[in-house]
Design a protein around this motif. Sequence first.
Motif, PDB file in Angstrom:
ATOM      1  N   ASP A   1      -7.064   0.691   0.305  1.00 52.36           N
ATOM      2  CA  ASP A   1      -5.783   1.362   0.117  1.00 52.36           C
ATOM      3  C   ASP A   1      -4.860   0.461  -0.703  1.00 52.36           C
ATOM      4  O   ASP A   1      -4.148   0.900  -1.602  1.00 52.36           O
ATOM      5  CB  ASP A   1      -5.172   1.657   1.500  1.00 52.36           C
ATOM      6  CG  ASP A   1      -4.009   2.626   1.425  1.00 52.36           C
ATOM      7  OD1 ASP A   1      -3.739   3.161   0.326  1.00 52.36           O
ATOM      8  OD2 ASP A   1      -3.368   2.874   2.457  1.00 52.36           O
TER       9      ASP A   1
ATOM     10  N   GLY B   1       2.779   8.998  -1.544  1.00 50.80           N
ATOM     11  CA  GLY B   1       2.644   7.583  -1.869  1.00 50.80           C
ATOM     12  C   GLY B   1       2.937   6.664  -0.709  1.00 50.80           C
ATOM     13  O   GLY B   1       3.762   5.758  -0.815  1.00 50.80           O
TER      14      GLY B   1
ATOM     15  N   VAL C   1      -2.723   7.893   3.288  1.00 51.28           N
ATOM     16  CA  VAL C   1      -2.721   9.349   3.123  1.00 51.28           C
ATOM     17  C   VAL C   1      -3.950   9.809   2.343  1.00 51.28           C
ATOM     18  O   VAL C   1      -4.495  10.889   2.570  1.00 51.28           O
ATOM     19  CB  VAL C   1      -1.440   9.827   2.411  1.00 51.28           C
ATOM     20  CG1 VAL C   1      -1.425  11.337   2.305  1.00 51.28           C
ATOM     21  CG2 VAL C   1      -0.234   9.365   3.185  1.00 51.28           C
ATOM     22  N   GLY C   2      -4.432   8.936   1.452  1.00 55.78           N
ATOM     23  CA  GLY C   2      -5.613   9.283   0.672  1.00 55.78           C
ATOM     24  C   GLY C   2      -6.804   9.617   1.554  1.00 55.78           C
ATOM     25  O   GLY C   2      -7.642  10.447   1.217  1.00 55.78           O
TER      26      GLY C   2
ATOM     27  N   ALA D   1       0.814  -1.226   0.000  1.00 54.59           N
ATOM     28  CA  ALA D   1       0.000   0.000   0.000  1.00 54.59           C
ATOM     29  C   ALA D   1       0.844   1.271   0.000  1.00 54.59           C
ATOM     30  O   ALA D   1       0.439   2.293   0.534  1.00 54.59           O
ATOM     31  CB  ALA D   1      -0.995   0.027   1.159  1.00 54.59           C
TER      32      ALA D   1
ATOM     33  N   ARG E   1      -6.164   0.455  -4.320  1.00 57.56           N
ATOM     34  CA  ARG E   1      -5.970   1.702  -5.070  1.00 57.56           C
ATOM     35  C   ARG E   1      -4.495   1.981  -5.327  1.00 57.56           C
ATOM     36  O   ARG E   1      -4.136   2.584  -6.340  1.00 57.56           O
ATOM     37  CB  ARG E   1      -6.644   2.882  -4.373  1.00 57.56           C
ATOM     38  CG  ARG E   1      -6.063   3.291  -3.046  1.00 57.56           C
ATOM     39  CD  ARG E   1      -6.772   4.519  -2.505  1.00 57.56           C
ATOM     40  NE  ARG E   1      -6.236   4.945  -1.231  1.00 57.56           N
ATOM     41  CZ  ARG E   1      -6.851   4.775  -0.064  1.00 57.56           C
ATOM     42  NH1 ARG E   1      -8.019   4.188  -0.006  1.00 57.56           N
ATOM     43  NH2 ARG E   1      -6.293   5.199   1.055  1.00 57.56           N
ATOM     44  N   THR E   2      -3.637   1.515  -4.412  1.00 59.34           N
ATOM     45  CA  THR E   2      -2.210   1.718  -4.647  1.00 59.34           C
ATOM     46  C   THR E   2      -1.766   0.957  -5.895  1.00 59.34           C
ATOM     47  O   THR E   2      -0.976   1.464  -6.694  1.00 59.34           O
ATOM     48  CB  THR E   2      -1.395   1.276  -3.413  1.00 59.34           C
ATOM     49  OG1 THR E   2      -1.915   1.943  -2.263  1.00 59.34           O
ATOM     50  CG2 THR E   2       0.067   1.623  -3.570  1.00 59.34           C
TER      51      THR E   2
ATOM     52  N   SER F   1       2.931   3.541  -2.870  1.00 58.88           N
ATOM     53  CA  SER F   1       3.461   3.752  -4.217  1.00 58.88           C
ATOM     54  C   SER F   1       4.966   3.991  -4.148  1.00 58.88           C
ATOM     55  O   SER F   1       5.722   3.497  -4.986  1.00 58.88           O
ATOM     56  CB  SER F   1       2.835   4.979  -4.867  1.00 58.88           C
ATOM     57  OG  SER F   1       1.462   4.830  -4.995  1.00 58.88           O
TER      58      SER F   1
ATOM     59  N   ASN G   1      -2.849   3.047  -8.676  1.00 63.39           N
ATOM     60  CA  ASN G   1      -2.005   4.254  -8.747  1.00 63.39           C
ATOM     61  C   ASN G   1      -0.737   4.005  -9.557  1.00 63.39           C
ATOM     62  O   ASN G   1      -0.393   4.764 -10.459  1.00 63.39           O
ATOM     63  CB  ASN G   1      -1.591   4.698  -7.337  1.00 63.39           C
ATOM     64  CG  ASN G   1      -2.725   5.347  -6.569  1.00 63.39           C
ATOM     65  OD1 ASN G   1      -3.742   5.711  -7.154  1.00 63.39           O
ATOM     66  ND2 ASN G   1      -2.561   5.498  -5.269  1.00 63.39           N
TER      67      ASN G   1
ATOM     68  N   THR H   1      -6.490   6.500  -5.793  1.00 62.56           N
ATOM     69  CA  THR H   1      -6.871   7.289  -4.618  1.00 62.56           C
ATOM     70  C   THR H   1      -8.029   8.222  -4.955  1.00 62.56           C
ATOM     71  O   THR H   1      -8.987   8.348  -4.189  1.00 62.56           O
ATOM     72  CB  THR H   1      -5.656   8.106  -4.122  1.00 62.56           C
ATOM     73  OG1 THR H   1      -4.603   7.197  -3.833  1.00 62.56           O
ATOM     74  CG2 THR H   1      -5.999   8.919  -2.898  1.00 62.56           C
TER      75      THR H   1
END
Length: 424
Positions: free
Chosen positions: A391, A357, A361-362, A278, A394-395, A280, A398, A317
């Motif tokens: 997370d 990343g 944090v999103g 999780a 989505r990572t 980037s 990303n 994100t």
Amino acid sequence: MAENKKKKTMGLSTKIFIALLAGALLGVGIHYFLPEGYVRDTIIIEGVFYVVGQGFIRLMQMLVVPLVFCSLVCGSMAIGDTKTLGKVGIKTVLFYLFTTALAVIIALSVAYLINPGIGLDMDAVQTTEISTTAESTSMVDTLLNIIPKNPIESMATGDMLPIIVFSLFVGIMLAKLGSKASTVANFFSEFNDVMMEMTMAIMKIAPIGVFCLIARTFANLGFSAFKPMIKYMGSVTFALIIQCFVIYQILLFVFTRLNPMKFIKKFAPVMGFAFSTATSNATIPMSIDTLHKKMGVSKQISSFTIPLGATVNMDGTSIMQGVAVVFIAQAYGIELTPANLATVVVTATLASIGTAGVPSVGLVTLSMVLASVGLPIEGIALIMGIDRILDMMRTAVNITGDAVCTTIVAHQEKVLDREVFNKE
Ligand code: ASP
């Protein structure tokens, strides 16, 4: 003997996937069948799994700053003249912004199709206190912060954008000075080799790290944790899948005529890694390496676009944020106007630039998007509990967005080796 041989030929990616699966199964098994207690919770989950998993993430993170710095210096030095770099830079940033805005639009559409927040009984949802200390950096500050006041400080704190700006500068100056600064130039390119070699060495233990990370997540959550928010999760997941497997692949094919299936197959291990960590940022070395070795993308381009993408391009994100806005609005019975939705597209795209990343944090930058349309920030508490698994997903999206864009730019700059890409 025969078995030994078989083991040797099993690729790293296969091992990572086996580890992912085995870790998830073991985690679920532990969650449901091992009684709570000191051995399960302290020794296995928060002991072995946590230490080994975090240790592995730290090893990868350890590489990020020096690797990004060196590879960007070398990359911009190689591209040399500022004109090409400027062209690549502008093209990349525009592409990143475009895919992010598209991602938010898809997220909003999917959310209004599934209506995840309708029928949610707000009283039944336990709201936990959430930290609203998200630094509400203004847009002006976000822009100014790109220029480092002190590059060493930026490196020490791992602040990516200023590091990128500084290293690009160093590289361009080195190119300009040519033989006058050859010692420094050689130092950077050799140090860059050292970093790449280190990445390879650390990647060898990736399966063990991934196994422990996944096992811990599932041991903590089990399946039950997913139930209440299944619709919200379903919406986010569905939008992520569309973005990753439809939009990106269409873009890749239209711009480069490369085979999307091959891309997915070759990039899948990096997605798996992003999924399990999780972050980037930690994926940067592996991403650059995979794009180079398996897809023929020159490091000249990727060493610039991948760290940049890992910092500013968070399509996954922004998808979560788009769906979350609709979900929270519906849960609170607030109607969003078309103007509100347009605002969400813009702010979620900007939030993506401001999202670092690293894990979760999103969720913090989501407060910026909610605030922009007057939705209650407390709404974040509704989705906090299940954010970890999203997370992870989505990572993976990303970093896939970064890789697709990089491949397209490399193709347009004629530094993509199609033979390597097409090789099985
Ligand atoms: N974990 C995400 C990433 O590293 C950022 C986020 O959405 O929280 O890409």
